[in-house]
Design an enzyme around this catalytic site. Sequence first.
Site, PDB file in Angstrom:
ATOM      1  N   GLU A  34       0.852  -1.194   0.000  1.00 39.64           N
ATOM      2  CA  GLU A  34       0.000   0.000   0.000  1.00 39.64           C
ATOM      3  C   GLU A  34       0.885   1.240   0.000  1.00 39.64           C
ATOM      4  OE1 GLU A  34      -2.558   2.832  -0.215  1.00 39.64           O
ATOM      5  OE2 GLU A  34      -3.206   0.748  -0.413  1.00 39.64           O
ATOM      6  N   GLY A  39      -6.947   0.610   3.842  1.00 44.50           N
ATOM      7  CA  GLY A  39      -8.368   0.864   3.662  1.00 44.50           C
ATOM      8  C   GLY A  39      -8.664   1.580   2.367  1.00 44.50           C
ATOM      9  N   GLY A  40      -7.619   2.115   1.721  1.00 42.31           N
ATOM     10  CA  GLY A  40      -7.785   2.724   0.414  1.00 42.31           C
ATOM     11  C   GLY A  40      -8.614   3.995   0.399  1.00 42.31           C
ATOM     12  N   ILE A  41      -9.000   4.408  -0.805  1.00 44.05           N
ATOM     13  CA  ILE A  41      -9.785   5.628  -0.981  1.00 44.05           C
ATOM     14  C   ILE A  41     -11.136   5.502  -0.292  1.00 44.05           C
ATOM     15  CG2 ILE A  41     -10.992   7.046  -2.692  1.00 44.05           C
ATOM     16  CD1 ILE A  41      -7.994   7.551  -2.503  1.00 44.05           C
ATOM     17  N   GLY A 194     -21.830  16.429 -12.766  1.00 43.50           N
ATOM     18  CA  GLY A 194     -21.994  14.985 -12.644  1.00 43.50           C
ATOM     19  C   GLY A 194     -23.015  14.661 -11.577  1.00 43.50           C
ATOM     20  N   ALA A 197     -24.003   9.009  -8.203  1.00 41.41           N
ATOM     21  CA  ALA A 197     -24.064   8.887  -6.747  1.00 41.41           C
ATOM     22  C   ALA A 197     -23.170   9.908  -6.044  1.00 41.41           C
ATOM     23  CB  ALA A 197     -23.679   7.464  -6.331  1.00 41.41           C
ATOM     24  N   GLU A 217     -25.867  17.635 -15.178  1.00 43.48           N
ATOM     25  CA  GLU A 217     -25.682  16.273 -15.683  1.00 43.48           C
ATOM     26  C   GLU A 217     -25.811  16.282 -17.199  1.00 43.48           C
ATOM     27  OE1 GLU A 217     -24.958  12.754 -16.653  1.00 43.48           O
ATOM     28  OE2 GLU A 217     -24.807  13.154 -14.505  1.00 43.48           O
ATOM     29  N   HIS A 458     -43.836  -5.803  12.096  1.00 42.72           N
ATOM     30  CA  HIS A 458     -44.626  -4.574  12.155  1.00 42.72           C
ATOM     31  C   HIS A 458     -44.377  -3.887  13.499  1.00 42.72           C
ATOM     32  CE1 HIS A 458     -48.050  -1.850  11.682  1.00 42.72           C
ATOM     33  NE2 HIS A 458     -48.379  -2.146  12.929  1.00 42.72           N
TER      34      HIS A 458
END
Length: 479
Positions: A34, A39-41, A194, A197, A217, A458
């Site tokens: 790494e 954990g990355g981006i 953009g 999400a 968009e 419920h």
Amino acid sequence: MPELYDLIVIGAGPGGYVAAIRAAQLGLKTAVVEREHLGGICLNWGCIPTKALLRSADVYRLACSAGDYGLTVTEPGFDIAKIIARSREVAGKLNAGVEFLLRKNKVDVIFGQALLKGAGAVEVSPTQKPAVTPQAPKPKGALGPGVYNAKNIIVATGARPRVLPGMEPDGRLIWTYFEALKPDKLPKSLLIVGAGAIGVEFASFYRAFGVEVTLVEALPRILPAEDAEIAALARKSFVRQGIEILDGTKVSAVEKRDDRVIATLTGADGATRKIEAERLLSAAGVVANVEGFGLEALSVKIERGVIAVDGSGATNVAGIFAIGDVAGGPMLAHKAEHEGVACVEAIARKNAHPRAKTPIPACTYAHPQVASVGLTEADAKAAGFELKIGRFPLSANGKAIALGEPEGLVKTIFDAKSGRLLGAHIIGAEATELIQGFVIAMNLETTEEELMHTVFPHPTVSEAMHESVLAAYGRAIHI
């Protein structure tokens, strides 16, 4: 001689670190390389901190409407610095958690920049300080630069923000999601380019705290990957919240001034207009990190900007595999994790299962939330299915009404001939939690009859899922 590993994983994001842990569980001697953050981006600059920010927005939104719940509070306020600090603290805790898990499973961590150097060899050099994100401290006990050998290598290098011509990020006026996650102060106005999400989530966050947001968009509608009916409902909700939405619109030019940008917008009819904003956020998706790792020298096949792989993650070069964003869409953390496990199990020849058969849900954590799995109505029709479609509004769900969140819809799509659930789409309260019920149903090839005979508790919002299934077959009770 350098130590020989059974597996080296390049990249410790969601796919990479999960693959490494699963490999260790299967008895493979494993290391992970790494260059920036365990954990990355996703964990450090994406999935996790954005959800922390959006949680602050949700709490603030509720505080502002406390009177609707019979509560008396002083006028709510916020401190953006503390909001950002909390999000960084959340990311930091999970980063430390990944370090602990790797150490617990006896996975060696090699900190630095990886380069493939022939069959089974990885050269690791010191990491150059990233231009945008601050480099995390070297994990405890991590190995350093050198050449490491392995029988198998998994490339899990992820993706980075897509840079559009004329909108190259400068860290000040033109942002990527990195800068949007840690603003020094809130801009008065924000132009987001953009409306997938990423763009929609940031629009929701910034608008909650009073920023004038314009969402642009290029495609005919926002959330273009979602079912058209659900996307239309999301659009109406965002507009009611004060977000200006310009779909079917392209940014044809951007002029930078001292304290603002002036964007020229071109609509589908060719008409142009100019819009000013203090900041511009480029949120036009991501591109896979396929460069700079030595893939070309080894003739690893790249197709349409991603590494070409088979159902188990194998590339065209023996001993080299790829998973996650770098291996193609959908570019989602949970897809990367699933691919990591499947890939490692194929390498170890243990319980191997191809990813292609597994439905992958998609979630957008805006307000309202949007979640989906399987085919949209348009895609199902295009595939030639005869459809049974059920719809149930949250305005008829007791729990949603009690929560004060009656805005939303559950939509289910069935094959009329077999009763097979083809797709499910939810907008509204806790949509991102509810969708997993439909994911499990699809994975188990559940029919409409089995879903109709399932007892839902419920009062819960999940009852709307049941009613949507019933509605597809003319049996809805509460509408």
